[in-house]
Design an enzyme around this catalytic site. Structure first.
Site, PDB file in Angstrom:
ATOM      1  N   LYS A 185     -22.738  36.038 -16.331  1.00  0.00           N
ATOM      2  CA  LYS A 185     -21.399  36.130 -16.902  1.00  0.00           C
ATOM      3  C   LYS A 185     -21.520  36.295 -18.408  1.00  0.00           C
ATOM      4  O   LYS A 185     -21.825  35.345 -19.126  1.00  0.00           O
ATOM      5  CB  LYS A 185     -20.548  34.893 -16.594  1.00  0.00           C
ATOM      6  CG  LYS A 185     -19.052  35.150 -16.909  1.00  0.00           C
ATOM      7  CD  LYS A 185     -18.270  33.905 -17.207  1.00  0.00           C
ATOM      8  CE  LYS A 185     -18.365  33.481 -18.647  1.00  0.00           C
ATOM      9  NZ  LYS A 185     -17.730  34.439 -19.611  1.00  0.00           N
ATOM     10  N   GLU A 210     -28.778  25.544 -24.051  1.00  0.00           N
ATOM     11  CA  GLU A 210     -29.091  25.797 -25.464  1.00  0.00           C
ATOM     12  C   GLU A 210     -27.761  25.797 -26.188  1.00  0.00           C
ATOM     13  O   GLU A 210     -26.961  26.706 -26.011  1.00  0.00           O
ATOM     14  CB  GLU A 210     -29.837  27.125 -25.622  1.00  0.00           C
ATOM     15  CG  GLU A 210     -30.447  27.299 -27.003  1.00  0.00           C
ATOM     16  CD  GLU A 210     -29.569  28.085 -27.954  1.00  0.00           C
ATOM     17  OE1 GLU A 210     -28.870  27.426 -28.778  1.00  0.00           O
ATOM     18  OE2 GLU A 210     -29.574  29.316 -27.898  1.00  0.00           O
ATOM     19  N   CYS A 269     -26.912  30.188 -33.740  1.00  0.00           N
ATOM     20  CA  CYS A 269     -26.993  28.760 -33.423  1.00  0.00           C
ATOM     21  C   CYS A 269     -27.957  28.022 -34.339  1.00  0.00           C
ATOM     22  O   CYS A 269     -27.799  26.825 -34.584  1.00  0.00           O
ATOM     23  CB  CYS A 269     -27.389  28.574 -31.967  1.00  0.00           C
ATOM     24  SG  CYS A 269     -28.859  29.503 -31.490  1.00  0.00           S
ATOM     25  N   GLU A 273     -20.596  22.328 -36.464  1.00  0.00           N
ATOM     26  CA  GLU A 273     -21.053  23.715 -36.453  1.00  0.00           C
ATOM     27  C   GLU A 273     -19.876  24.651 -36.751  1.00  0.00           C
ATOM     28  O   GLU A 273     -18.906  24.701 -36.000  1.00  0.00           O
ATOM     29  CB  GLU A 273     -21.672  24.067 -35.101  1.00  0.00           C
ATOM     30  CG  GLU A 273     -22.276  25.452 -35.078  1.00  0.00           C
ATOM     31  CD  GLU A 273     -22.976  25.768 -33.768  1.00  0.00           C
ATOM     32  OE1 GLU A 273     -24.072  26.355 -33.803  1.00  0.00           O
ATOM     33  OE2 GLU A 273     -22.417  25.433 -32.706  1.00  0.00           O
TER      34      GLU A 273
END
Length: 501
Positions: free
Chosen positions: A192, A268, A302, A399
């Site tokens: 996906k 992750e 990331c 983040e």
């Protein structure tokens, strides 16, 4: 700062033809069961690129059934590793032949620089795929030395049907990073892609079929996380889930896996990576590294070095040079070869980054440079640096996933280590120093999955990648990644009248 946006809006490259917009299930492009479609948008202009099929629970179920049939009764898991590797190598060759078109799809869909796509992203994808093509015939168990009169050995068997949920910041890289080790292991899969960036995933599925990967081995279902993603994670016939994305969504993935069939999960997740620069560093080199670490790919990475700690002896010089460097960073059309930063991926992310910049001002940080929208069309943001940032500020803890640097000062190595670890994340860190003892001490003290010394973004297919703490668990890349897609089976037989055990 007008020079930053000088390329905004210019047409420097012909946009790619959009060839594939349906779902890819059991080797065929098909409409969704519901017939629904959704828009994918060019972040450089805010205009619709295409409407793609929107998969839901029923589509996921069809894709999983195709993958299950291909695993239980198909050729792929039963081929030799050598044969799988040959087909994977052909897949890589086809990607290489279509390199420019694939790079262009990620540029128009995700706002990624075309030049970087052609010279970095897609070549890296090829390297990953060829690495695992070479690894496919090197998956083997071990002979066991048992205490009793028995002979033992282990078999490594493919885990089965895998669900891959990939993010929007590196559509091509993540497609190959997830699928390649699973293919090498002999698994089948449902992928996906992120709803923001479905176009290149569909093209890869087309090329995989051309390469000879059997029908049902790779299935691609476009859709949204709350529908297609949730259905994949909770499906009772999916054996493993590999997810890259936010920590918040990672929790939901784990919960769905636990509530369904206890499928294995690898995650992750987010990061708030520190870059620690010591007094003995070459300041110009450190500034260049810090700039790349946070502004490359518009900060949508990331492992972005969003927390920069500079030792007090060179702090003032670093601040001055970092500001000058940020002001020379060119923002604009991702198809323009002179541009260094394209637009944020969509309006939602654009507004999120700008809201964090406003939050930084409110919290009392000093805006050194940037902080504004760039141009009046598309989702561009100026490279932004804050100073006077405190550890407890949200811009230092959360983040942002955008071109926003928090710049902070430290005195001692002990303070640097303490500050670097003062986060819930642990994905990566950077160290800039000429002292080997300092590098070794900090490397062993910072709780992060990857440490870069005097470099940054030094990824390689052979180097495992993953996080500590709330940055997730499990590893992508390297031979470690294949282990996620394998089961270990122990086989024991008695030994009768053997001269030795």
């Amino acid at each position: 700062m007008d020079n930053l946006c000088s390329s905004n809006g210019k047409k420097s490259f012909k946009l790619p033809e959009i060839k594939f917009t349906k779902l890819f299930v059991n080797g065929q492009f098909v409409d969704s069961v519901s017939g629904k479609r959704f828009e994918t948008v060019n972040p450089a202009t805010g205009e619709v690129i295409a409407k793609v099929a929107e998969g839901g629970e029923e589509d996921i179920d069809l894709a999983v059934k195709a993958a299950r049939e291909a695993f239980d009764h198909g050729r792929w898991p039963r081929m030799s590793g050598f044969e799988r590797g040959r087909i994977m190598s052909k897949f890589a060759d086809l990607i290489e032949q279509n390199l420019e078109e694939l790079a262009a799809l990620d540029s128009v869909d995700a706002g990624k620089l075309l030049a970087s796509g052609k010279t970095v992203d897609i070549p890296h994808c090829l390297h990953i795929l060829r690495y695992y093509a070479g690894a496919a015939d090197k998956i083997h168990g071990e002979t066991l030395k048992l205490a009793g009169e028995y002979q033992g050995y282990t078999l490594l068997e493919p885990i089965g049907v895998v669900g891959h949920i990939i993010p929007w910041n590196y559509p091509s890289t993540m497609f190959l990073m997830k699928s390649s080790p699973a293919l090498a292991a002999g698994c089948t899969m449902v992928i996906k892609p992120a709803e923001q960036t479905p176009l290149s995933a569909l093209f890869y599925a087309h090329l995989a079929k051309q390469a000879g990967i059997p029908d049902g081995v790779i299935n691609v279902v476009n859709g949204f996380g709350r529908t297609a993603g949730a259905a994949l994670c909770s499906h009772m016939d999916v054996d493993a889930i590999s997810f890259t994305g936010s920590t918040e969504t990672g929790r939901l993935v784990m919960e769905a896996a636990a509530r369904s069939n206890l499928k294995t999960v690898s995650l992750e997740l987010g990061g708030k990576s520190p870059l620690i620069i010591f007094d003995d560093a070459d300041v110009d080199m450190a500034v260049a590294l810090a700039r790349i670490a946070i502004f490359y790919n518009k900060g949508e990475i990331c492992v972005a070095g969003s927390r920069v700690y500079v030792q007090e002896g060179i702090y003032d010089e670093f601040v001055r040079k970092a500001a000058e460097s940020a002001k020379s960073w060119v923002v604009g059309d991702p198809f323009d070869p002179n541009v260094q930063q394209g637009p944020q991926v969509d309006k939602t992310q654009f507004e999120r980054v700008l809201s964090y910049i406003e939050l930084g001002k409110t919290e009392g940080a000093t805006l050194l440079t940037g902080g504004r929208r760039c141009g009046d069309k598309g989702y561009y943001i100026e490279p932004t640096i804050f100073t006077d940032v405190k550890e407890e500020m949200r811009i230092a803890q959360e983040e942002i996933f955008g071109p926003v640097m928090s710049l902070m000062k430290f005195k001692t190595i002990e303070e640097a280590i303490e500050k670097a670890n003062a986060t819930r994340y642990g994905l990566a860190a950077g160290i800039v120093t000429k002292d080997l003892n300092t590098a070794n001490r900090v490397t062993r003290s910072v709780r992060a999955g990857t440490i870069w010394i005097n470099c940054y973004f030094a990824f390689d297919p052979g180097c495992p990648f993953g996080g500590y703490k709330m940055s997730g668990f499990g590893r992508d890349l390297g031979m470690h990644a294949i282990n996620k897609y394998l089961q270990v089976k122990s086989v024991v037989t008695p030994l009768h009248s053997s001269p030795w055990l």
